[in-house]
Design an enzyme around this catalytic site. Structure first.
Site, PDB file in Angstrom:
ATOM      1  CG  HIS A  54      -0.458  32.202  32.705  1.00 43.21           C
ATOM      2  ND1 HIS A  54       0.568  31.434  33.221  1.00 43.21           N
ATOM      3  CD2 HIS A  54      -0.304  33.446  33.237  1.00 43.21           C
ATOM      4  CE1 HIS A  54       1.301  32.177  34.046  1.00 43.21           C
ATOM      5  NE2 HIS A  54       0.798  33.397  34.063  1.00 43.21           N
ATOM      6  N   PRO A  55      -1.770  30.805  28.110  1.00 39.60           N
ATOM      7  CG  PRO A  55      -0.640  30.080  26.202  1.00 39.60           C
ATOM      8  CD  PRO A  55      -0.407  30.717  27.539  1.00 39.60           C
ATOM      9  CE  LYS A  56      -1.661  24.453  24.848  1.00 42.88           C
ATOM     10  NZ  LYS A  56      -0.960  23.196  24.486  1.00 42.88           N
ATOM     11  CG  ASN A  57      -5.169  29.654  33.874  1.00 42.11           C
ATOM     12  OD1 ASN A  57      -6.318  29.378  34.218  1.00 42.11           O
ATOM     13  ND2 ASN A  57      -4.276  30.118  34.723  1.00 42.11           N
ATOM     14  CG  ASP A 112      -1.234  25.471  20.981  1.00 43.98           C
ATOM     15  OD1 ASP A 112      -1.369  24.620  20.075  1.00 43.98           O
ATOM     16  OD2 ASP A 112      -1.383  25.204  22.184  1.00 43.98           O
TER      17      ASP A 112
END
Length: 343
Positions: free
Chosen positions: A132-135, A166
């Protein structure tokens, strides 16, 4: 993976949930999930159901597993339990909703009170971020753990690895900036940024990081500014329609008089003479003209006429999507300088 091994160790054999529930906490294809309400070691806990009120407007269709885990989580929080099983419960809750602030906060309380190995926790949160890299909550948890450990040794390599997948991940950049500034890890960052920009000259995040590093270290002294101007010119020459480089150029001259800086207007005029009609070039020339109009010296009439023509060409041909903006700038120039120059 460590998280999967932990989940596998704590699964119990016996009658569990349905097949469609199996993938919620990673148990698909392995032992069936056993609901907390069916576990002997949780018989002493009375679960607390979520209270949505008597007439919920849009009731969320939670899975049976989700209800089970969070009912027991609410009960654990309510009784302020500090135990290893409560820590395991938070991991199950995070697997179902990694963005739940309350769960992460309670996990931190447990980690401190139970005096857990924070290096293991850092490994755990690494795996969660990779999934979950954008949490935001996961990154915040990582920051707290790094603060507690006072050990940033893994952070630059870790954020670099996330950014490979990203390059514009805001959370990764924000964490990297915090780590660098908090622990004074400035050395080598410009070289890293040079590499990123060489790989993708339009990487706005890398250009932003360049500004962040310089403004917090050497500042834009005359020497640094000259060096950065030369660097940016070369990249604009190769890609004149690259908004990122123009934004950086605008930023480094924010507190300078653009119209009088040696070579700056000449550089822009040379591009214009080569039939470059990038809206970023034309917009930058408008700003140079505005600087000239606000200065005490020089021919104001020429700068005014030039700015008006540039605004017109931007509005009508080269930046039509922002046509109203350039018309507004044109009207502002008339209001601010037009009457004075006509006297």
């Amino acid at each position: 993976m460590a998280a999967e091994e932990t989940r596998r160790r704590r699964r119990l054999s016996g009658d569990g949930g349905s097949d469609e529930e199996d993938d919620d906490c990673g148990s698909k294809g392995r032992d069936e999930w056993v609901f907390y309400r069916n576990r002997d070691d949780w018989k002493d806990v009375d679960p607390i159901a979520q209270d949505d009120g008597p007439f919920p407007v849009v009731q969320i269709a939670y899975s049976e597993k989700f209800r089970d885990v969070y009912d027991y989580f609410r009960a654990v929080v309510g009784r302020e339990e500090r135990s290893d099983r409560a820590l395991v419960l938070t991991e199950d809750a995070i697997a179902l909703n990694s963005a739940n602030y309350t769960v992460w906060n309670y996990r931190r309380i447990l980690l401190k009170d139970l005096k857990k190995d924070l290096h293991k926790e850092l490994h755990y949160v690494t795996e969660v971020i990779e999934d979950h890299p954008k949490n935001y909550q996961v990154w915040h948890h990582r920051r707290v753990i790094v603060e507690w450990l006072h050990d940033p040794s893994q952070e630059l390599e870790f954020t670099e690895r996330i950014l490979i997948n990203d390059a514009k991940n805001y959370h990764a950049w924000q964490h990297r900036q915090w780590v660098i500034k908090e622990f004074q890890l400035w050395k080598g960052e410009i070289a890293y940024i040079d590499r990123l920009i060489a790989e993708d000259v339009r990487n706005n995040s890398a250009w932003n990081q360049r500004y962040f590093v310089i403004i917090n270290t050497t500042k834009y002294t005359d020497e640094v500014l000259a060096k950065e101007f030369k660097y940016t010119k070369e990249l604009i020459n190769s890609t004149p329609h690259n908004e990122s480089a123009w934004n950086y150029l605008r930023g480094i001259f924010l507190d300078r008089e653009k119209h009088s800086y040696p070579g700056l207007v000449d550089f822009c005029e040379e591009l214009y003479s080569q039939s470059v009609r990038s809206p970023y070039l034309l917009g930058f020339l408008v700003e140079c003209c505005e600087d000239a109009l606000e200065s005490k010296d020089g021919d104001k009439s020429e700068a005014y006429e030039k700015a008006m023509k540039l605004c017109e060409s931007l509005a009508d041909e080269y930046d039509t999507i922002r046509s109203e903006y350039w018309k507004y700038i044109s009207r502002s120039l008339v209001t601010k300088f037009g009457e004075k120059l006509s006297d």
